[in-house]
Enzyme design. Structure first.
Site, short mmCIF file in Angstrom:
data_model
loop_
_atom_site.label_atom_id
_atom_site.label_comp_id
_atom_site.label_asym_id
_atom_site.label_seq_id
_atom_site.Cartn_x
_atom_site.Cartn_y
_atom_site.Cartn_z
N GLY A 136 13.38 13.28 3.38
CA GLY A 136 12.01 13.24 2.90
C GLY A 136 11.02 13.97 3.80
CB SER A 191 17.37 16.35 -2.15
OG SER A 191 16.60 17.51 -2.08
CG ASP A 234 9.62 28.57 -5.25
OD1 ASP A 234 8.37 28.58 -5.38
OD2 ASP A 234 10.28 27.52 -5.12
CG ASP A 291 15.11 23.18 -1.44
OD1 ASP A 291 14.51 24.10 -0.87
OD2 ASP A 291 14.56 22.14 -1.83
CB SER A 330 16.35 20.86 1.71
OG SER A 330 16.63 20.94 0.34
P1 ADP Z 1 14.06 16.15 1.24
O1 ADP Z 1 14.99 16.94 0.37
O2 ADP Z 1 12.90 16.94 1.71
O3 ADP Z 1 14.75 15.46 2.37
P2 ADP Z 1 13.83 14.63 -1.16
O4 ADP Z 1 12.87 13.58 -1.62
O5 ADP Z 1 13.98 15.83 -2.01
O6 ADP Z 1 13.42 15.00 0.32
O7 ADP Z 1 15.27 13.99 -1.02
C1 ADP Z 1 15.45 12.81 -0.26
C2 ADP Z 1 16.28 11.82 -1.05
O8 ADP Z 1 17.65 12.30 -1.16
C3 ADP Z 1 16.42 10.48 -0.38
O9 ADP Z 1 15.34 9.63 -0.71
C4 ADP Z 1 17.74 9.96 -0.97
O10 ADP Z 1 17.54 9.44 -2.27
C5 ADP Z 1 18.55 11.23 -1.11
N1 ADP Z 1 19.42 11.44 0.08
C6 ADP Z 1 19.40 12.49 0.92
N2 ADP Z 1 20.34 12.35 1.89
C7 ADP Z 1 20.96 11.19 1.66
C8 ADP Z 1 22.02 10.47 2.32
N3 ADP Z 1 22.63 10.94 3.42
N4 ADP Z 1 22.41 9.28 1.78
C9 ADP Z 1 21.82 8.79 0.69
N5 ADP Z 1 20.81 9.42 0.03
C10 ADP Z 1 20.38 10.60 0.50
MG MG Z 2 14.51 17.80 -1.53
#
Ligand code: ADP
Ligand code: MG
Length: 376
Positions: A112, A118, A31, A162, A116
């Site tokens: 995490g 996030s 990317d 993402d 994704s």
């Molecule tokens: P990934 O995108 O790989 O899961 P990231 O570190 O980029 O990991 O994003 C995870 C973060 O996004 C979590 O620590 C939280 O802060 C936020 N998050 C994701 N989903 C939720 C949810 N359903 N409720 C609250 N926070 C969330």
């Molecule tokens: Mg993420």
């Protein structure tokens, strides 16, 4: 439709939207080299229900954190709610008069794990706020808005993949994305119709050194592009690879370039195989991608290498780590009926090696951001 929608607290809601997590079928670390990626959406999604408020204030509750956070846009929000406040901020930056809202969020996207969650929360919140405001913002430009929230508000330097995947993916398809032009194409990837499935193995390997190593890979690629006098490594053609490598003195840099150039070609080859309806032909390309990440890009760890080897020995058509590396998930392309056997083989290999037991689940390509009819 997502079953997670059923877990939202009782409404009423003015709008309910779901956005999925994603995995990248192939095209790793391409990317930021202006190259190609090929993600597809997971059946796991984040569901957001929103009710309009008559004042510019946002209250958000998440089932995953069990917390309620309220903000009015004048203060910087930290923690998980930053992903929500960031979307409000990005929309306002883009000139939209975002209506105040009470939002409820639930999700079955593992957080995490590199799947994704996030982007899923950002894209679903974005869809709800746009719906509540009656704003007509085309799907094609939404990923940029969500990405701004993550890059500039949350402060995570991620690419456009993402949010593009979570917004634009279609069920039974992978999303071919050109990270330079941002052109997209829906490529048929109907695994179920061919008796196939993807087994996702979360290695649960502790992510160590990710940020520093990511920055180092990026730097190597940018430096190599400068030496080779191209805007980005995407501009090195496969048949010019040997000549390009001969111009680089540093062995490590040569390996990095070889990964990026061959990986871009593997994405194109994967797209060609899928267009011709031959999903099984993707297997060897996935396995070659993994070897390239292990040998040339040096971003794998013993847990993911073990998962890939065990899956292949158990009859997977191909397997590779997906995501930035140093842990995360492995994808294995398998006959649907062989999923349990392949998973068992991976678990056994992990136990033998003394690794933490992995998580595993079976997926087929699901739908991107969509509205949910919510009665309640
Ligand atoms: P990934 O995108 O790989 O899961 P990231 O570190 O980029 O990991 O994003 C995870 C973060 O996004 C979590 O620590 C939280 O802060 C936020 N998050 C994701 N989903 C939720 C949810 N359903 N409720 C609250 N926070 C969330
Ligand atoms: Mg993420």
């Amino acid at each position: 439709m997502s079953t997670a929608g059923q877990r939202l607290p009782e409404g009423p809601y003015d709008a309910v939207w779901a956005s999925p997590g994603r995995v990248n079928l192939i095209g790793e670390h391409t990317d930021y080299n202006d190259g190609y990626v090929l993600p597809f959406a997971l059946p796991h999604s984040t569901v957001v229900g929103g009710r309009r408020l008559d004042r510019p204030s946002w209250t958000v509750w998440s089932e995953q954190t069990g917390e309620t956070v309220t903000f009015d846009g004048t203060q910087k929000v930290e923690g998980w709610a930053a992903y929500v406040a960031g979307v409000v901020w990005a929309l306002r930056e883009a000139g939209h008069d975002v209506p105040g809202a009470a939002l409820a969020i639930t999700s079955d996207v593992p957080s995490g794990a590199g799947l994704s969650s996030s982007a899923a929360i950002e894209c679903a919140v974005l869809a709800v706020l746009l719906d509540l405001g009656g704003f007509d913002v085309p799907m094609a430009v939404r990923p940029r808005l969500a990405q701004r929230a993550e890059n500039e508000y949350v402060g995570a330097p991620t690419g456009i993949m993402d949010q593009s995947a979570s917004t634009l993916c279609r069920a039974g398809h992978a999303l071919f994305l050109d990270c330079r032009s941002l052109a997209t194409e829906q490529v048929p990837f109907d695994l179920a119709a061919q008796g196939l499935a993807i087994l996702v193995v979360d290695s649960r390997a502790p992510h160590a050194h990710v940020t520093g190593e990511y920055a180092a890979r990026r730097r190597d690629c940018e430096e190599a592009a400068k030496i080779l006098d191209v805007p980005a490594l995407r501009d090195v053609e496969p048949d010019g690879l040997q000549a390009a490598l001969a111009r680089l003195d540093d062995e490590v840099m040569r390996k990095r370039v070889r990964h990026v150039v061959t990986e871009d070609q593997r994405v194109l080859d994967t797209v060609a195989a899928l267009r011709s309806g031959d999903a099984r032909a993707v297997g060897p390309l996935m396995t070659a991608s993994h070897s390239s990440m292990r040998e040339d890009y040096e971003i794998t760890v013993p847990e993911v290498d073990t998962a890939v080897s065990a899956a292949l020995r158990a009859g997977a058509y191909g397997a590779r780590m997906t995501g930035g590396g140093f842990g995360g998930c492995v994808l294995a392309l398998v006959d649907a009926e062989r999923c349990a056997a392949v998973e068992a083989a991976v678990r056994e290999a992990f136990a033998e090696a003394g690794f933490t037991p992995p998580d595993a689940f079976v997926v087929t390509p699901a739908e991107g951001t969509h509205k949910i009819d919510y009665a309640g």
